[in-house]
Design a protein around this motif. Sequence first.
Motif, PDB file in Angstrom:
ATOM      1  N   THR A   5       0.836  -1.216   0.000  1.00  0.00           N
ATOM      2  CA  THR A   5       0.000   0.000   0.000  1.00  0.00           C
ATOM      3  C   THR A   5       0.858   1.248   0.000  1.00  0.00           C
ATOM      4  O   THR A   5       0.572   2.223  -0.699  1.00  0.00           O
ATOM      5  CB  THR A   5      -0.916  -0.001   1.232  1.00  0.00           C
ATOM      6  OG1 THR A   5      -1.722  -1.183   1.224  1.00  0.00           O
ATOM      7  CG2 THR A   5      -1.817   1.223   1.225  1.00  0.00           C
ATOM      8  N   ILE A   8       2.326   1.772  -3.475  1.00  0.00           N
ATOM      9  CA  ILE A   8       1.321   2.275  -4.405  1.00  0.00           C
ATOM     10  C   ILE A   8       1.023   3.757  -4.119  1.00  0.00           C
ATOM     11  O   ILE A   8       0.908   4.575  -5.049  1.00  0.00           O
ATOM     12  CB  ILE A   8       0.026   1.428  -4.297  1.00  0.00           C
ATOM     13  CG1 ILE A   8       0.300  -0.005  -4.776  1.00  0.00           C
ATOM     14  CG2 ILE A   8      -1.089   2.066  -5.115  1.00  0.00           C
ATOM     15  CD1 ILE A   8      -0.871  -0.949  -4.583  1.00  0.00           C
ATOM     16  N   GLU A   9       0.939   4.112  -2.830  1.00  0.00           N
ATOM     17  CA  GLU A   9       0.685   5.509  -2.465  1.00  0.00           C
ATOM     18  C   GLU A   9       1.841   6.408  -2.893  1.00  0.00           C
ATOM     19  O   GLU A   9       1.639   7.516  -3.391  1.00  0.00           O
ATOM     20  CB  GLU A   9       0.468   5.623  -0.949  1.00  0.00           C
ATOM     21  CG  GLU A   9      -0.874   5.130  -0.464  1.00  0.00           C
ATOM     22  CD  GLU A   9      -2.014   6.008  -0.980  1.00  0.00           C
ATOM     23  OE1 GLU A   9      -1.916   7.243  -0.911  1.00  0.00           O
ATOM     24  OE2 GLU A   9      -2.999   5.442  -1.494  1.00  0.00           O
ATOM     25  N   SER A  10       3.080   5.925  -2.695  1.00  0.00           N
ATOM     26  CA  SER A  10       4.245   6.733  -3.081  1.00  0.00           C
ATOM     27  C   SER A  10       4.281   6.928  -4.585  1.00  0.00           C
ATOM     28  O   SER A  10       4.624   8.007  -5.083  1.00  0.00           O
ATOM     29  CB  SER A  10       5.541   6.070  -2.599  1.00  0.00           C
ATOM     30  OG  SER A  10       5.764   4.840  -3.258  1.00  0.00           O
ATOM     31  N   PHE A  11       3.931   5.887  -5.337  1.00  0.00           N
ATOM     32  CA  PHE A  11       3.868   6.016  -6.793  1.00  0.00           C
ATOM     33  C   PHE A  11       2.821   7.071  -7.185  1.00  0.00           C
ATOM     34  O   PHE A  11       3.055   7.879  -8.094  1.00  0.00           O
ATOM     35  CB  PHE A  11       3.508   4.679  -7.434  1.00  0.00           C
ATOM     36  CG  PHE A  11       4.660   3.696  -7.467  1.00  0.00           C
ATOM     37  CD1 PHE A  11       5.955   4.095  -7.141  1.00  0.00           C
ATOM     38  CD2 PHE A  11       4.451   2.371  -7.824  1.00  0.00           C
ATOM     39  CE1 PHE A  11       6.998   3.202  -7.162  1.00  0.00           C
ATOM     40  CE2 PHE A  11       5.492   1.470  -7.855  1.00  0.00           C
ATOM     41  CZ  PHE A  11       6.767   1.875  -7.516  1.00  0.00           C
ATOM     42  N   ARG A  12       1.683   7.050  -6.491  1.00  0.00           N
ATOM     43  CA  ARG A  12       0.624   8.006  -6.807  1.00  0.00           C
ATOM     44  C   ARG A  12       1.066   9.435  -6.502  1.00  0.00           C
ATOM     45  O   ARG A  12       0.854  10.353  -7.292  1.00  0.00           O
ATOM     46  CB  ARG A  12      -0.640   7.664  -6.017  1.00  0.00           C
ATOM     47  CG  ARG A  12      -1.851   8.519  -6.385  1.00  0.00           C
ATOM     48  CD  ARG A  12      -3.104   7.960  -5.717  1.00  0.00           C
ATOM     49  NE  ARG A  12      -3.013   8.028  -4.277  1.00  0.00           N
ATOM     50  CZ  ARG A  12      -3.305   9.117  -3.549  1.00  0.00           C
ATOM     51  NH1 ARG A  12      -3.697  10.240  -4.170  1.00  0.00           N
ATOM     52  NH2 ARG A  12      -3.212   9.094  -2.241  1.00  0.00           N
ATOM     53  N   PHE A  13       1.731   9.621  -5.346  1.00  0.00           N
ATOM     54  CA  PHE A  13       2.222  10.946  -4.980  1.00  0.00           C
ATOM     55  C   PHE A  13       3.290  11.424  -5.964  1.00  0.00           C
ATOM     56  O   PHE A  13       3.327  12.597  -6.353  1.00  0.00           O
ATOM     57  CB  PHE A  13       2.785  10.938  -3.557  1.00  0.00           C
ATOM     58  CG  PHE A  13       1.736  10.924  -2.485  1.00  0.00           C
ATOM     59  CD1 PHE A  13       0.662  11.811  -2.530  1.00  0.00           C
ATOM     60  CD2 PHE A  13       1.818  10.035  -1.418  1.00  0.00           C
ATOM     61  CE1 PHE A  13      -0.301  11.806  -1.534  1.00  0.00           C
ATOM     62  CE2 PHE A  13       0.856  10.030  -0.423  1.00  0.00           C
ATOM     63  CZ  PHE A  13      -0.217  10.914  -0.484  1.00  0.00           C
ATOM     64  N   TRP A  15       3.668  10.508  -9.093  1.00  0.00           N
ATOM     65  CA  TRP A  15       3.034  10.808 -10.370  1.00  0.00           C
ATOM     66  C   TRP A  15       2.332  12.162 -10.324  1.00  0.00           C
ATOM     67  O   TRP A  15       2.397  12.950 -11.273  1.00  0.00           O
ATOM     68  CB  TRP A  15       2.059   9.706 -10.737  1.00  0.00           C
ATOM     69  CG  TRP A  15       1.311   9.955 -12.015  1.00  0.00           C
ATOM     70  CD1 TRP A  15      -0.013  10.205 -12.171  1.00  0.00           C
ATOM     71  CD2 TRP A  15       1.865  10.004 -13.327  1.00  0.00           C
ATOM     72  NE1 TRP A  15      -0.333  10.389 -13.470  1.00  0.00           N
ATOM     73  CE2 TRP A  15       0.804  10.273 -14.227  1.00  0.00           C
ATOM     74  CE3 TRP A  15       3.143   9.837 -13.839  1.00  0.00           C
ATOM     75  CZ2 TRP A  15       0.992  10.391 -15.586  1.00  0.00           C
ATOM     76  CZ3 TRP A  15       3.337   9.944 -15.207  1.00  0.00           C
ATOM     77  CH2 TRP A  15       2.275  10.227 -16.062  1.00  0.00           C
ATOM     78  N   ASN A  16       1.675  12.442  -9.198  1.00  0.00           N
ATOM     79  CA  ASN A  16       1.019  13.737  -9.035  1.00  0.00           C
ATOM     80  C   ASN A  16       2.026  14.878  -9.025  1.00  0.00           C
ATOM     81  O   ASN A  16       1.788  15.944  -9.591  1.00  0.00           O
ATOM     82  CB  ASN A  16       0.200  13.762  -7.737  1.00  0.00           C
ATOM     83  CG  ASN A  16      -1.037  12.891  -7.830  1.00  0.00           C
ATOM     84  OD1 ASN A  16      -1.557  12.649  -8.920  1.00  0.00           O
ATOM     85  ND2 ASN A  16      -1.516  12.413  -6.680  1.00  0.00           N
ATOM     86  N   GLN A 347       6.944   6.759   2.745  1.00  0.00           N
ATOM     87  CA  GLN A 347       6.133   7.411   1.717  1.00  0.00           C
ATOM     88  C   GLN A 347       6.990   8.354   0.875  1.00  0.00           C
ATOM     89  O   GLN A 347       6.980   8.302  -0.360  1.00  0.00           O
ATOM     90  CB  GLN A 347       4.988   8.173   2.384  1.00  0.00           C
ATOM     91  CG  GLN A 347       4.037   8.843   1.426  1.00  0.00           C
ATOM     92  CD  GLN A 347       2.982   9.633   2.175  1.00  0.00           C
ATOM     93  OE1 GLN A 347       2.901  10.847   2.063  1.00  0.00           O
ATOM     94  NE2 GLN A 347       2.158   8.945   2.973  1.00  0.00           N
ATOM     95  N   GLU A 351       9.045   7.787  -2.886  1.00  0.00           N
ATOM     96  CA  GLU A 351       8.839   8.800  -3.923  1.00  0.00           C
ATOM     97  C   GLU A 351      10.176   9.275  -4.483  1.00  0.00           C
ATOM     98  O   GLU A 351      10.340   9.432  -5.702  1.00  0.00           O
ATOM     99  CB  GLU A 351       8.062   9.980  -3.343  1.00  0.00           C
ATOM    100  CG  GLU A 351       7.769  11.073  -4.357  1.00  0.00           C
ATOM    101  CD  GLU A 351       6.945  12.199  -3.766  1.00  0.00           C
ATOM    102  OE1 GLU A 351       6.961  13.301  -4.345  1.00  0.00           O
ATOM    103  OE2 GLU A 351       6.276  11.978  -2.734  1.00  0.00           O
TER     104      GLU A 351
END
Length: 420
Positions: A5, A8-13, A15-16, A347, A351
């Motif tokens: 999790t 996945i959260e770090s990838f999302r951050f 990417w943002n 996190q 990133e």
Amino acid sequence: MVVLTQIIESFRFAWNALRMNILRTVLSLLGVTIGIFAIISVLTIVDSLEKNIRQSLDFLGNDIIYVNKWEFLPDAEGVYKWWEFMRRPNVSYFEYKMLEENLQHSAAISIFADRGGHTLKKGSNSMESVNLTGASYSYKDTKELDIEKGRYFTPTEAAAGRNVAIIGSEIAKTLFPGNPSPIGETMKVKNIKFVVIGVLKFEGESFLGTPSADEVCIIPYGSFRKMYQTGTGSSNELGSNIAVKGFSSDIGLIELENEVVGTMRNLRGLKPKEKDNFALNRPEALGKVLDGLFNVLNMAGWVIGGFSILIGGFGIANIMFVSVKERTSVIGLQKSLGAKNYFILFQFLFESIFLSLIGGGAGLFLVYLITLIPMGSLEVTMSLSNILLGLGVSTAIGTLSGIIPSAQAANLDPVIAIRS
């Protein structure tokens, strides 16, 4: 599951962050991209050069000591004393026979001589600039000969100096076009008829232009001596070479080398204080010279790329500090909801690593594009080890660049963070 999790959260951050400020991110990652490109491109080209050069030197063989009058390399002071070497006597057929009878630490021994610039003829077909090699029967044991069709000459043919020949694939195509197997056909070398008994497998052009088996004609040493004066030991004749192959159990061929030196000095009647008037050449000596050269080139690549990676690392660290500042209130909210310090730390650390891997991947892609550029006989390939090295360096840079900002984020007070 928690770790997955977090990833996945770090990838999302990450990417943002890329989408929110693409120009800032690209400029910051440019240092890592250039650094990885510089290091991996140099390593890839050097590895390819080394591979191609060593393949070009394969014709010298392994575990071989060559006895002749000329040294392969300069002395320890970098001086090549050709004026001394040229006065040395050539190795003789008699010395070859004595070495063959007396050496105890040799697996095989052969004598051979070369002469280039020959024209081979078959009817109206001819081929120029052919390298003619006269070799003893044991030549096949000291040099790898990949005979595709036919056979090697027999001990009787070698001893009697019969007019038989083993030819390269290019010679076979040129002199016998349309003939899939020229075994048993005749051709002329210096107007002397020779019967073809073997055809060597196609090798192709080497990177250094070293002798290729495709344009060589091998005949018995006795037949060669009927054409050229060699093997008598005179310093004025066409020089011959003696190749001595050692056993794999003789590490460094120390025992064999000492035995060859002692036997040759005895045969030439040299006194204890007199210098050797012959040379013992080892292909490994050329390999050591190449190793030193390639080590220098690799070091240059690391130095050049290191500065770029250092700059790229500072760029990523700058992005991470900005990310921590922009998301301070979010961090406070996460902590107030029960997020542990290690969760916040991982996190931002993930990133940072992800951003660094993007830069490293871009650098590897640029190196891959170089491998697609035709470079003549030099075949450039990017090895798996260099790819893993590039990704490993990128991961290390991402970790080092993100550890301080991540720790800063993890240690934020949740109340102060939410208020900010």
